[in-house]
Design an enzyme around this catalytic site. Sequence first.
Site, PDB file in Angstrom:
ATOM      1  N   HIS A  62       0.876  -1.180   0.000  1.00 45.25           N
ATOM      2  CA  HIS A  62       0.000   0.000   0.000  1.00 45.25           C
ATOM      3  C   HIS A  62       0.910   1.226   0.000  1.00 45.25           C
ATOM      4  CE1 HIS A  62      -3.103  -2.792   2.028  1.00 45.25           C
ATOM      5  NE2 HIS A  62      -3.393  -2.676   0.744  1.00 45.25           N
ATOM      6  N   GLU A  65       1.702   3.762   3.026  1.00 42.75           N
ATOM      7  CA  GLU A  65       2.152   3.232   4.313  1.00 42.75           C
ATOM      8  C   GLU A  65       3.673   3.315   4.343  1.00 42.75           C
ATOM      9  OE1 GLU A  65       0.238  -0.578   4.752  1.00 42.75           O
ATOM     10  OE2 GLU A  65      -1.758   0.290   4.446  1.00 42.75           O
ATOM     11  N   HIS A 157       3.292  -3.239   7.108  1.00 40.86           N
ATOM     12  CA  HIS A 157       2.214  -2.293   6.825  1.00 40.86           C
ATOM     13  C   HIS A 157       2.042  -1.318   7.980  1.00 40.86           C
ATOM     14  CE1 HIS A 157       0.200  -4.370   3.331  1.00 40.86           C
ATOM     15  NE2 HIS A 157       0.938  -5.361   3.803  1.00 40.86           N
ATOM     16  N   GLU A 221       1.275  -5.261  11.045  1.00 42.04           N
ATOM     17  CA  GLU A 221       0.658  -3.933  11.113  1.00 42.04           C
ATOM     18  C   GLU A 221       1.336  -3.189  12.251  1.00 42.04           C
ATOM     19  OE1 GLU A 221      -1.534  -2.669   9.087  1.00 42.04           O
ATOM     20  OE2 GLU A 221      -2.355  -4.407   8.008  1.00 42.04           O
TER      21      GLU A 221
END
Length: 337
Positions: A62, A65, A157, A221
């Site tokens: 992404h 990020e 991420h 994450e």
Amino acid sequence: MNLPSPSYDFLTSTLQNLPPETPEWSLANGATARWHERGILELIPSQLNDATDRVLVSCGVHGNETAPIEVANGILLDIQQGHLPLAAHVLLMFGNPEAMQAGERYLDYDMNRLFNGQHAKHPATREAQRAALLEQEAAAFFERAPAGCRRLHYDLHTAIRGSVFERFAIYPYLHERDYNREQLCWLESADITTVLLHSQPAATFTYYTSRHHQADSLTLELGKARPFGENDLSRFAGIDQALRRLLSGRREPLPPFANERFQLFRAKYDLVKHSDAFRLHLHDQVENFTLLEDGFVIAEDQDVRYQAQGGNERILFPNPKVGNGLRAGIVIEPVTI
């Protein structure tokens, strides 16, 4: 032909789409760098044998990020300049360079829904073409790996949405394989003790490498998504130091796994948006891992009703703006292994 200098900045060259003048060059301490494609760089240690870890580090799947990208680039610069020895065979991927350059999550389609062959369903999108390339590169990397080595993949991420637990990992569905408890303890050494154990196949990059190349793969994450240059990298010290130890070969002893040191969850079911009538009864800024009160109506969609049960369920990745037929959130529950 000039070789890249020790200060060669892979991130800058990726963003500007400037390949190095030569595809292979020497690094400090006898290591070798091999440029494959835009945003894909292989690092080969001077001492390479059948027991050498094969480590795929991906970030920027992404494009907005950015903190994990900056962390990985900083580690790379220290390897290049000889400040950090290289003991692992590494493939570094900046997943979506065009979206990174634009400061967007994606340009045409969410790339982390396009792996495990799903890119073939969206052939006209830029992300599908890139996902196919990343699969090919990952396959070539792991297929060359000897049977006796560790195959590791960490996909890094950050998130726009806040989280009750700031850092967490997602362990892809393993089918017949068991969870690698040593990898869970490695996560703990990176200050990550919250883990979602996925319960079905997915179109994510880590599911692809886990399923098709038997890698120990984890989606990490790591905090909040911010633009380049606005990240407080001290908040990412855990993963930064853990990756540095791993790539430099410092195999420090880890404590045995124990359930009580972790918050483990399993995906119970998906909230699926079937139609435009879908309504999510959570406020827009609800955090990941928010506890759902017993009996609370989470979402409704025509005659479909999602209702919390038991008082120990939590919500993850709520997003009512997805297209019809797609997942609008995950309801999870605690579990032990």
